[in-house]
Design a protein around this motif. Structure first.
Motif, PDB file in Angstrom:
ATOM      1  N   ILE A  12       0.786  -1.066   0.024  1.00 64.60           N
ATOM      2  CA  ILE A  12       0.121  -0.054   0.106  1.00 64.60           C
ATOM      3  C   ILE A  12       0.980   1.298   0.086  1.00 64.60           C
ATOM      4  N   LEU A  13       2.109   1.121   0.727  1.00 59.42           N
ATOM      5  CA  LEU A  13       2.812   2.276   0.794  1.00 59.42           C
ATOM      6  C   LEU A  13       3.503   2.380  -0.608  1.00 59.42           C
ATOM      7  N   LEU A  14       4.138   1.481  -1.310  1.00 54.04           N
ATOM      8  CA  LEU A  14       4.478   1.706  -2.734  1.00 54.04           C
ATOM      9  C   LEU A  14       3.497   2.189  -3.600  1.00 54.04           C
ATOM     10  N   GLY A  15       2.433   1.384  -3.220  1.00 54.58           N
ATOM     11  CA  GLY A  15       1.298   1.910  -4.591  1.00 54.58           C
ATOM     12  C   GLY A  15       0.965   3.202  -4.364  1.00 54.58           C
ATOM     13  N   GLY A  16       1.134   3.941  -2.947  1.00 50.68           N
ATOM     14  CA  GLY A  16       0.513   5.103  -2.535  1.00 50.68           C
ATOM     15  C   GLY A  16       1.657   6.137  -3.164  1.00 50.68           C
ATOM     16  N   VAL A  17       2.809   5.706  -3.236  1.00 49.59           N
ATOM     17  CA  VAL A  17       4.017   6.569  -3.718  1.00 49.59           C
ATOM     18  C   VAL A  17       3.683   6.418  -5.223  1.00 49.59           C
ATOM     19  N   GLY A  18       3.516   5.523  -5.986  1.00 46.56           N
ATOM     20  CA  GLY A  18       3.339   5.483  -7.307  1.00 46.56           C
ATOM     21  C   GLY A  18       2.121   6.269  -7.894  1.00 46.56           C
ATOM     22  N   SER A  19       1.258   6.155  -7.052  1.00 39.88           N
ATOM     23  CA  SER A  19      -0.085   7.042  -7.391  1.00 39.88           C
ATOM     24  C   SER A  19       0.356   8.516  -7.268  1.00 39.88           C
ATOM     25  N   TRP A  20       1.011   9.040  -6.217  1.00 37.25           N
ATOM     26  CA  TRP A  20       1.344  10.290  -6.216  1.00 37.25           C
ATOM     27  C   TRP A  20       2.285  10.621  -7.561  1.00 37.25           C
ATOM     28  N   GLU A  21       2.980   9.857  -7.712  1.00 39.53           N
ATOM     29  CA  GLU A  21       3.894   9.931  -8.756  1.00 39.53           C
ATOM     30  C   GLU A  21       3.198  10.204 -10.355  1.00 39.53           C
ATOM     31  N   GLU A  22       2.055   9.438 -10.111  1.00 39.38           N
ATOM     32  CA  GLU A  22       1.070   9.493 -11.361  1.00 39.38           C
ATOM     33  C   GLU A  22       0.291  10.638 -11.369  1.00 39.38           C
ATOM     34  N   ASN A  23       0.237  11.207 -10.108  1.00 40.11           N
ATOM     35  CA  ASN A  23      -1.039  12.320  -9.901  1.00 40.11           C
ATOM     36  C   ASN A  23      -2.326  11.674 -10.100  1.00 40.11           C
ATOM     37  N   ARG A  24      -2.383  10.387  -9.498  1.00 39.66           N
ATOM     38  CA  ARG A  24      -3.744   9.799  -9.366  1.00 39.66           C
ATOM     39  C   ARG A  24      -4.094   9.747  -7.861  1.00 39.66           C
ATOM     40  N   CYS A  25      -5.557   9.532  -7.743  1.00 38.12           N
ATOM     41  CA  CYS A  25      -5.930   9.476  -6.336  1.00 38.12           C
ATOM     42  C   CYS A  25      -6.046   8.024  -6.089  1.00 38.12           C
ATOM     43  N   PHE A  26      -6.080   7.438  -4.867  1.00 35.46           N
ATOM     44  CA  PHE A  26      -6.070   6.093  -4.759  1.00 35.46           C
ATOM     45  C   PHE A  26      -6.914   5.663  -3.464  1.00 35.46           C
ATOM     46  N   PHE A  27      -7.476   4.318  -3.734  1.00 31.44           N
ATOM     47  CA  PHE A  27      -8.136   3.825  -2.531  1.00 31.44           C
ATOM     48  C   PHE A  27      -7.446   2.447  -2.331  1.00 31.44           C
ATOM     49  N   VAL A  28      -7.730   1.765  -1.091  1.00 27.25           N
ATOM     50  CA  VAL A  28      -7.434   0.463  -0.832  1.00 27.25           C
ATOM     51  C   VAL A  28      -8.601  -0.645  -1.096  1.00 27.25           C
ATOM     52  N   ASP A  29      -8.242  -1.314  -1.892  1.00 27.93           N
ATOM     53  CA  ASP A  29      -9.302  -2.398  -2.330  1.00 27.93           C
ATOM     54  C   ASP A  29      -8.903  -3.826  -1.590  1.00 27.93           C
TER      55      ASP A  29
ATOM     56  N   LEU B  12       8.324  14.063  -5.422  1.00 30.65           N
ATOM     57  CA  LEU B  12       6.975  13.911  -5.063  1.00 30.65           C
ATOM     58  C   LEU B  12       6.187  15.419  -4.876  1.00 30.65           C
ATOM     59  N   PRO B  13       6.150  16.522  -5.715  1.00 35.17           N
ATOM     60  CA  PRO B  13       5.701  17.810  -5.282  1.00 35.17           C
ATOM     61  C   PRO B  13       4.370  17.768  -4.556  1.00 35.17           C
ATOM     62  N   SER B  14       3.640  16.721  -5.012  1.00 30.58           N
ATOM     63  CA  SER B  14       2.187  16.828  -4.419  1.00 30.58           C
ATOM     64  C   SER B  14       2.306  16.684  -2.766  1.00 30.58           C
ATOM     65  N   LEU B  15       3.398  15.908  -2.371  1.00 31.79           N
ATOM     66  CA  LEU B  15       3.741  15.916  -0.962  1.00 31.79           C
ATOM     67  C   LEU B  15       4.688  16.635  -0.362  1.00 31.79           C
ATOM     68  N   GLY B  16       5.179  17.966  -1.030  1.00 36.25           N
ATOM     69  CA  GLY B  16       5.897  18.921  -0.880  1.00 36.25           C
ATOM     70  C   GLY B  16       7.594  18.212  -0.686  1.00 36.25           C
ATOM     71  N   PHE B  17       7.953  17.371  -1.900  1.00 40.03           N
ATOM     72  CA  PHE B  17       9.121  16.861  -1.811  1.00 40.03           C
ATOM     73  C   PHE B  17       9.603  16.829  -3.425  1.00 40.03           C
ATOM     74  N   PRO B  18      10.258  18.131  -3.743  1.00 35.41           N
ATOM     75  CA  PRO B  18      10.877  18.243  -4.978  1.00 35.41           C
ATOM     76  C   PRO B  18      11.886  17.177  -5.347  1.00 35.41           C
ATOM     77  N   GLN B  19      12.710  16.606  -4.190  1.00 32.51           N
ATOM     78  CA  GLN B  19      13.477  15.772  -4.324  1.00 32.51           C
ATOM     79  C   GLN B  19      13.718  14.839  -3.052  1.00 32.51           C
ATOM     80  N   ILE B  20      13.729  13.477  -2.934  1.00 31.52           N
ATOM     81  CA  ILE B  20      14.035  13.037  -1.472  1.00 31.52           C
ATOM     82  C   ILE B  20      14.381  11.386  -1.683  1.00 31.52           C
ATOM     83  N   GLU B  21      15.383  11.183  -0.988  1.00 30.19           N
ATOM     84  CA  GLU B  21      15.909   9.860  -1.092  1.00 30.19           C
ATOM     85  C   GLU B  21      15.075   8.872  -0.626  1.00 30.19           C
ATOM     86  N   GLY B  22      15.070   7.488  -1.282  1.00 27.71           N
ATOM     87  CA  GLY B  22      14.201   6.655  -1.189  1.00 27.71           C
ATOM     88  C   GLY B  22      13.784   5.833   0.212  1.00 27.71           C
TER      89      GLY B  22
END
Length: 206
Positions: free
Chosen positions: A89-106, A174-184
């Motif tokens: 879920i954490l990695l899926g959330g990161v990927g969704s924010w990178e895609e500028n997509r909303c997400f929910f947990v199924d 992840l600019p949507s989270l306020g991170f122009p650049q951040i280490e993994g």
């Protein structure tokens, strides 16, 4: 014959009980903590404090609505055991924010959320965790389902490539989270605090 030398006070002080080599090895290993281990311990302590505290100052809720409300909405599966499921879920959330997509947990197919005797699934995460992703009744999710814009993602979408795992040393934007650049690893530590939030009753009892 060699004359005995004068002993200092320190040298003449009672000596500690002799330790056998295996014991000495264990003591030495326990005491000689590397800088990396100390930093790891400090990170774990900080995570525990943030995740089990009622003070949200260091771990405010994530902005799950910081996404394109009219684009595809990712359905991230609750897959595997609890630890693996939360990781995905954490990695899926990161990927969704990178895609500028909303997400929910199924949770509809998760063995953590088995159906009752009437075949109804009541959900799992909400019993133990504060909300992760958009709720199923959120207008963005409801509208996406009505317009057939839900993208059912597989766990492998966020795992097969090393870059998707947010490995140590890899940089993410992840600019949507306020991170122009951040280490993994810094990113994952940050999101663990803000995403994996046990309910207050479990935070207080932990």
């Amino acid at each position: 014959k060699q004359e005995p030398t004068e002993q200092t006070q320190e040298e003449s002080a009672p000596q500690a009980t002799t330790v056998t080599p295996p014991q000495l090895q264990a003591v030495t290993t326990a005491v000689e903590v590397s800088k990396d281990e100390l930093e790891t311990t400090a990170h774990i302590t900080k995570l525990h404090q943030d995740m089990c505290s009622d003070d949200w100052a260091n771990a405010p809720p994530l902005p799950y609505e910081n996404c394109d409300p009219n684009g595809p909405v990712n359905a991230i599966p609750l897959f595997g055991g609890l630890t693996n499921a939360l990781k995905m879920i954490l990695l899926g959330g990161v990927g969704s924010w990178e895609e500028n997509r909303c997400f929910f947990v199924d949770e509809s197919k998760s063995h953590l959320n088995p159906p009752d005797e009437n075949g109804i699934r009541h959900g799992f995460l909400h019993k133990y965790m504060e909300p992760i992703g958009l709720p199923l009744d959120h207008p963005i999710v409801v509208k996406a389902r009505e317009e057939n814009r839900v993208a059912n993602r597989d766990w492998s979408d966020f795992w097969m490539e090393m870059s998707d795992r947010r490995a140590y040393g890899q940089m993410a934007k992840l600019p949507s989270l306020g991170f122009p650049q951040i280490e993994g690893h810094d990113l994952k530590r940050h999101l663990i605090r803000r995403m994996w939030r046990p309910l207050p009753k479990y935070r207080q009892s932990s």
